[in-house]
Design a protein around this motif. Structure first.
Motif, mmCIF file in Angstrom:
data_model
loop_
_atom_site.group_PDB
_atom_site.id
_atom_site.type_symbol
_atom_site.label_atom_id
_atom_site.label_comp_id
_atom_site.label_asym_id
_atom_site.label_seq_id
_atom_site.Cartn_x
_atom_site.Cartn_y
_atom_site.Cartn_z
ATOM 1 N N PHE A 123 -2.657 -6.443 13.644
ATOM 2 C CA PHE A 123 -3.221 -5.265 12.993
ATOM 3 C C PHE A 123 -4.642 -5.006 13.485
ATOM 4 O O PHE A 123 -5.051 -3.862 13.671
ATOM 5 C CB PHE A 123 -3.238 -5.458 11.466
ATOM 6 N N GLU A 158 -6.503 8.816 7.274
ATOM 7 C CA GLU A 158 -5.209 8.739 6.587
ATOM 8 C C GLU A 158 -4.455 7.466 6.976
ATOM 9 O O GLU A 158 -3.799 6.838 6.128
ATOM 10 C CB GLU A 158 -4.369 9.969 6.925
ATOM 11 N N ASN A 178 -3.731 5.143 3.784
ATOM 12 C CA ASN A 178 -2.321 5.068 3.371
ATOM 13 C C ASN A 178 -1.744 3.661 3.466
ATOM 14 O O ASN A 178 -0.675 3.390 2.896
ATOM 15 C CB ASN A 178 -1.474 6.028 4.202
ATOM 16 N N ASP A 179 -2.418 2.786 4.179
ATOM 17 C CA ASP A 179 -1.942 1.399 4.292
ATOM 18 C C ASP A 179 -3.150 0.466 4.248
ATOM 19 O O ASP A 179 -3.376 -0.351 5.142
ATOM 20 C CB ASP A 179 -1.162 1.222 5.600
ATOM 21 N N LYS A 180 -3.933 0.624 3.187
ATOM 22 C CA LYS A 180 -5.231 -0.057 3.128
ATOM 23 C C LYS A 180 -5.114 -1.570 3.073
ATOM 24 O O LYS A 180 -5.982 -2.282 3.599
ATOM 25 C CB LYS A 180 -6.049 0.451 1.944
ATOM 26 N N GLU A 181 -4.060 -2.092 2.467
ATOM 27 C CA GLU A 181 -3.904 -3.541 2.411
ATOM 28 C C GLU A 181 -3.745 -4.124 3.814
ATOM 29 O O GLU A 181 -4.179 -5.238 4.090
ATOM 30 C CB GLU A 181 -2.706 -3.912 1.536
ATOM 31 N N LYS A 182 -3.130 -3.372 4.664
ATOM 32 C CA LYS A 182 -2.903 -3.801 6.047
ATOM 33 C C LYS A 182 -4.167 -3.699 6.886
ATOM 34 O O LYS A 182 -4.440 -4.561 7.725
ATOM 35 C CB LYS A 182 -1.788 -2.947 6.654
ATOM 36 N N TYR A 183 -4.957 -2.647 6.639
ATOM 37 C CA TYR A 183 -6.060 -2.346 7.550
ATOM 38 C C TYR A 183 -7.449 -2.700 7.024
ATOM 39 O O TYR A 183 -8.424 -2.601 7.789
ATOM 40 C CB TYR A 183 -6.036 -0.862 7.922
#
Length: 280
Positions: free
Chosen positions: A17, A53, A57-62
C-alpha cells in the motif's frame, strides 16, 4: 507460528500500500502552483479531488502510508501542505495534527497564499500542535505576505508571526528566532522582526536587543528602531507570577484570531505583561 505469518502478511500488505500511495503522490503532485496561472491551477482540481477520494474512501488502508509520505523527504513541496490537509480529513489524533505541522517546514511558501498558511498554522496551534518551526519557516521566504480581506489587513514578511509565536513560552522559540534573525541580511526585513523579540517578553530577548545596540556595525535605521522600542517597553517589573500567567492566557485568547483589533489588544496586553515580569 500462525500469528507470525499473519503479521508477516500484514507487513507485506502495508508495504505494498505504501509503494502504491508513493507512486500516486509522485504522479499527482508533479507541479508547482507558483509557476502556474490560475486557470492552470484550476485544471488540476479534478486530479487532486480524485487523490483525496482514493485515500478518504479507504482510509484504514492508506492512513499509515499517508503518514509515511508526510515524513518522507523529497516529495513535491506542495504535497507537504495538501497531504497534511488530507490527513486532517481522516484523523484528528494529536500525533497526526503534530505531523501535519511538522511537514509544513518542507513546503514551498511561494505555492501557498499567505493568509491560508497563517490561518492553517493558527488552527493547528489551537488544536494543540507545536507550530514554532513552520511559523519561523516564514522567515525563509523574503517575498511572504498575507492579505486578510475581512480586515483589509496586509501582513508583510514576518509580521504574521506576531499572531503565532507569542502563543508559546519564549524559551521554546527564542534561540530559533535569534538564529533566523541573524541569517536575515535585509535591514527592512530585520525591522519587521524587532517586535517579535518584544512580544516574547524574555530576558534573553532583551539581552539580545541590548547587544545589537552595542554593535557599531548596525545600520542606523535598525539601531534607532531597537533603541526606541526598548525605551518604550523596558518598564519597571515586579514578581507576580499568578498575574503574569493570567495575562499570558489572556493574550493567547487574543491571538485566536488574525485581525487589526487583535494587534491592538496584543500590544496592550504585552505592555501589561512586561510590568509583571522580573528577570532573574
Amino acid at each position: 507460528m500462525r500469528l507470525f505469518i499473519i503479521g508477516l502478511l500484514l507487513g507485506i500488505s502495508l508495504n505494498a500500500f505504501g509503494q502504491e500511495l508513493h507512486s500516486e503522490v509522485e504522479k499527482v503532485f508533479n507541479f508547482y502552483p507558483h509557476k502556474l496561472t490560475s486557470e492552470e491551477q484550476k485544471a488540476l482540481y479534478p486530479k487532486l479531488d480524485k487523490f483525496f477520494e482514493l485515500v478518504i474512501n479507504d482510509k484504514e488502508k492508506y492512513i499509515e502510508p499517508l503518514r509515511n509520505e508526510l515524513r518522507r523527504e523529497g516529495n513535491n513541496p506542495y504535497f507537504y501542505f495538501d497531504g497534511g490537509v488530507l490527513l486532517l480529513e481522516i484523523s484528528q489524533e494529536p500525533k497526526d495534527i503534530q505531523l501535519v505541522a511538522d511537514a509544513l517546514v518542507k513546503a514551498d511558501l511561494r505555492d501557498l497564499p499567505g493568509d491560508i498558511y497563517l490561518k492553517h498554522l493558527l488552527s493547528l496551534s489551537l488544536k494543540g500542535a507545536d507550530i514554532i518551526d513552520p511559523a519561523l519557516h516564514v522567515l525563509d521566504d523574503t517575498t511572504f505576505y498575507a492579505f486578510i480581506p475581512q480586515h483589509v489587513l496586509t501582513l508583510n514578511y514576518g509580521e504574521g508571526l506576531k499572531f503565532l509565536l507569542p502563543r508559546y513560552q519564549p524559551e521554546l522559540y527564542i534561540d530559533k528566532l535569534i538564529s533566523k534573525y541573524e541569517q536575515i541580511t535585509s535591514t527592512d526585513k530585520k525591522l519587521t522582526c524587532i517586535d517579535l523579540f518584544i512580544y516574547a517578553n524574555s530576558c534573553q530577548a532583551d539581552k539580545f536587543l541590548d547587544a545589537q545596540l552595542m554593535d557599531s556595525k548596525q545600520p542606523k535605521q535598525l539601531h534607532d528602531k531597537i533603541a526606541e522600542t526598548l525605551k518604550l517597553t523596558k518598564v519597571s517589573r515586579s514578581e507576580n507570577s499568578n498575574k503574569y500567567n493570567k495575562l499570558f492566557e489572556e493574550r493567547k485568547l487574543v491571538l485566536s484570531r488574525i485581525s487589526d483589533e487583535a494587534i491592538y489588544d496584543l500590544n496592550k496586553v504585552t505592555l501589561r505583561m512586561r510590568k509583571t515580569f522580573k528577570c532573574n
